[in-house]
Design a protein around this motif. Sequence first.
Motif, short mmCIF file in Angstrom:
data_model
loop_
_atom_site.label_atom_id
_atom_site.label_comp_id
_atom_site.label_asym_id
_atom_site.label_seq_id
_atom_site.Cartn_x
_atom_site.Cartn_y
_atom_site.Cartn_z
N PRO B 58 87.21 49.68 35.64
CA PRO B 58 86.06 48.79 35.81
C PRO B 58 86.24 47.87 37.01
O PRO B 58 87.37 47.52 37.37
N GLU B 59 85.13 47.48 37.59
CA GLU B 59 85.16 46.61 38.76
C GLU B 59 85.87 45.29 38.48
O GLU B 59 86.55 44.74 39.33
N ASP B 60 85.70 44.79 37.23
CA ASP B 60 86.32 43.51 36.87
C ASP B 60 87.83 43.52 37.02
O ASP B 60 88.46 42.48 37.14
N PHE B 61 88.41 44.72 36.97
CA PHE B 61 89.87 44.81 37.09
C PHE B 61 90.26 45.54 38.37
O PHE B 61 91.25 46.28 38.41
N GLY B 62 89.48 45.35 39.39
CA GLY B 62 89.82 45.92 40.69
C GLY B 62 89.49 47.38 40.83
O GLY B 62 89.91 48.04 41.78
N GLY B 63 88.72 47.92 39.90
CA GLY B 63 88.41 49.34 39.93
C GLY B 63 87.11 49.64 40.64
O GLY B 63 86.43 48.75 41.16
N LEU B 64 86.76 50.95 40.65
CA LEU B 64 85.55 51.40 41.34
C LEU B 64 84.51 51.93 40.36
O LEU B 64 83.50 52.50 40.76
N ASN B 65 84.77 51.78 39.06
CA ASN B 65 83.78 52.16 38.05
C ASN B 65 83.42 53.63 38.07
O ASN B 65 82.30 54.01 37.73
N GLY B 66 84.34 54.48 38.50
CA GLY B 66 84.04 55.91 38.59
C GLY B 66 83.93 56.54 37.22
O GLY B 66 84.50 56.04 36.25
N ASN B 67 83.20 57.66 37.15
CA ASN B 67 83.08 58.39 35.89
C ASN B 67 83.91 59.67 35.94
O ASN B 67 84.66 59.91 36.88
N ALA B 68 83.77 60.49 34.90
CA ALA B 68 84.59 61.71 34.83
C ALA B 68 84.24 62.70 35.93
O ALA B 68 85.07 63.51 36.34
N VAL B 69 83.00 62.64 36.42
CA VAL B 69 82.63 63.54 37.53
C VAL B 69 83.38 63.13 38.80
O VAL B 69 83.83 63.98 39.57
#
Lengths: 402, 374
Positions: B58-69
């Motif tokens: 998740p963006e809140d934890f420095g992520g890019l919110n990507g999905n399984a695709v």
Amino acid sequence: MDLNFTPEEQAFRAEVCAFLREQLPPEIARKVHDGKRLAKDDFVRWQKILHAKGWGASSWPVAHGGTGWSAVQQHIFDEECADAGAPMQLPFGLKMVAPVIMAFGNPAQQARFLPRIVDGTDWWCQGYSEPGSGSDLASLKTRAVRDGDHYVINGQKTWNTLGQYADWIFCLVRTSTEGRQQEGISFLLIDMKTPGITVRPIIMMDGEHEINEVWFEDVRVPIENRVGEENKGWTYAKFLLGHERTGIAGVGRSKRELKKLKTIACRESSAGRPLIEDPRFRDRIAQVEMELMALEITNLRVISAEGEKKRAPGPEASILKIKGSEIQQILTELQMQALGHYALPYLHESLDPDWSGDAAMPAYEGDAGPLSGHYFNVRKTTIYGGSNEIQKNIISQMILGL
Amino acid sequence: MNFDYTEEQIALQDTLRRFYARDYGFEHRRAMSKSADGFDRAAWATFADFGILALPFPEDFGGLNGNAVDTMLVMEMLGRGLALEPYLSSVVLCGGLIRDAGSAAQKEALLPAIAGGELMFAFAHNEAGSRYALDHVATRATPAGGGWTLDGAKAVVLAAPSAGKFIVSAREGLGLSLFLVDAGAPGLSLRSYPTQDGARAGDLRLDGVQVAADALIGGACGALPLIERAVDYANAALCAEAVGIMAALNEVTLEYLKTRKQFGTPIGKFQALQHRMADMVIATEQARSMATLAAVRADSTDAAERSRSVAAAKAYVLQSARLVGQQAVQLHGGMGVTDELNVGHYFKRLTMIGLTFGDVDYHLGRFSDTLLAA
């Protein structure tokens, strides 16, 4: 990447379902679900019902009396029709000769032939294969010789599906023996009532009369019935064979037959338990279901790419044909196998729609008769439409460049 | 319905393609496989720069919110590149578990560290005798001093030698729990080894390993659904990796058929070989369809639908992979069975995918059993 249908597409599906519930005659659907013999009238009646709704030609543009549907809409329509038990709309007029007439025919031919295809007036059949020209179709020998404003046709066509009902036949004929064999072929539209045409049945190994050979003896065909240019027929023939891509997978029909297989496997018993509880048999159902899941997605990938018209033609059409035909064969094989020894009896009358079983064989339920016959019948699917071996030649030579 | 990647996804694909073409050629990969780590730490840092280590968070934890695709796309490229880096273990499996079940504090502490490339994880779940069953865990968690004591052994833990932390599954009574365990924790010992595909793994022993209360991921004794989801996700990712390898094998095999001459002609002129090549292409396209289905369904909130689709996809993709891998070797003739060509290395990786988190029989059985419920 989104495998969901849009709200518009879902609404369209609901509209198709509602139409099928109201308009598909239940006695016809019953025959399709039970694998009974369909009469000419069943096909024609359904075509007229579709035409009355304006849905007679789901793959045609509006300008020619079609629906103008997208590839996705056609797919949804095909899938729901198959599931509901609608008779297959025979491809010979709608999906084979019509696109050729649209692309290469003159306005007079378009005005004369296309409306009578979509409204169910004319029944078309195919005159491609000959006894000496199967996979090597371009070697065909049926001769057309000019005589004034007519061609005079002599020769023989074979593997002609349901030609016993046909009003018209589209034929590849040889108009020249010069040069490459592909360069001497013309594409003719021939009235089946023309003197000199003889249709002879070929009984297939399921015991049914579905196929014919058609003989031509001094058959006079007006020049105006030639589509496109003389000696350019091979181009049109290839167009025809390559035109229909997504329907050939038969995903909708195979989904219906898979459902039926599961029903049979739940009903039949093995060692006192439902057959489906036998893991050896169940795994075989699972295997063909996996094949069908993969084919369905591959088919949808092709459909969505066609909608966008932006990709170069790849091996898709051949993949859909090969996998679709193999799956149809496996499904009929498993349906037959699920019946055990009740797959053995052959009763020709069991395919009649009004056959109500045999009092002498009370355990012999309605669908036992058709199922073995269907297994024998669909051995044709890996042979027709360019055998699966020819499809692999196409992939390796035309697509991969070997 | 739409099977296209977004512009961002295509850009990421191109970035990874260029990286493998330019910086991670086959000989480099061979050298990295023989190095002490068994993978390329510089490549891992590059992955952090590309953002793929942050992709599924998740963006809140420095992520890019990507999905399984998105994960599918990356895994396909890692497959093509024959990556040795433990993306599956660290980011997909363990990162996914922390994302799905970790506390806010755990996510805060761990996800940015994974995303930045400084912390690597391994998933210590399989045991001797568990085979592919996810609920077969004999390692015990005994409550002790507000935390737990862990005792047991874990078998063939992928990427174990590079892990700074493990996620360890253990049984307490009837339930399974997941714990964060430092690689240096007293009582933990590791015997590591290379794997057939050139990567690294290891067997783990836990002798009275003490973990604190905040080491628990998710609720106590309720971890099985989390593990099932994470492993479904990993299997969808492995399907994509396999498709990437199959596509690469088809390319090198096609090239070989066009250039290798025997009897005075390219061997690709022989119909027996042409049809084999066509079979490989068909199998790969069908496998790609199933890998796509698995990726889309891996994100499904319907657990039954998710695992049914992933089981069917894994079984099908592995069957296709076996055909493509074996025939790629066969069509290369004697060269196909050497260590010199990349073909054998692709084949070994494909084969090991077929033995990771369930083989064909396991997944076919899982899918087949869903027919009984229908």
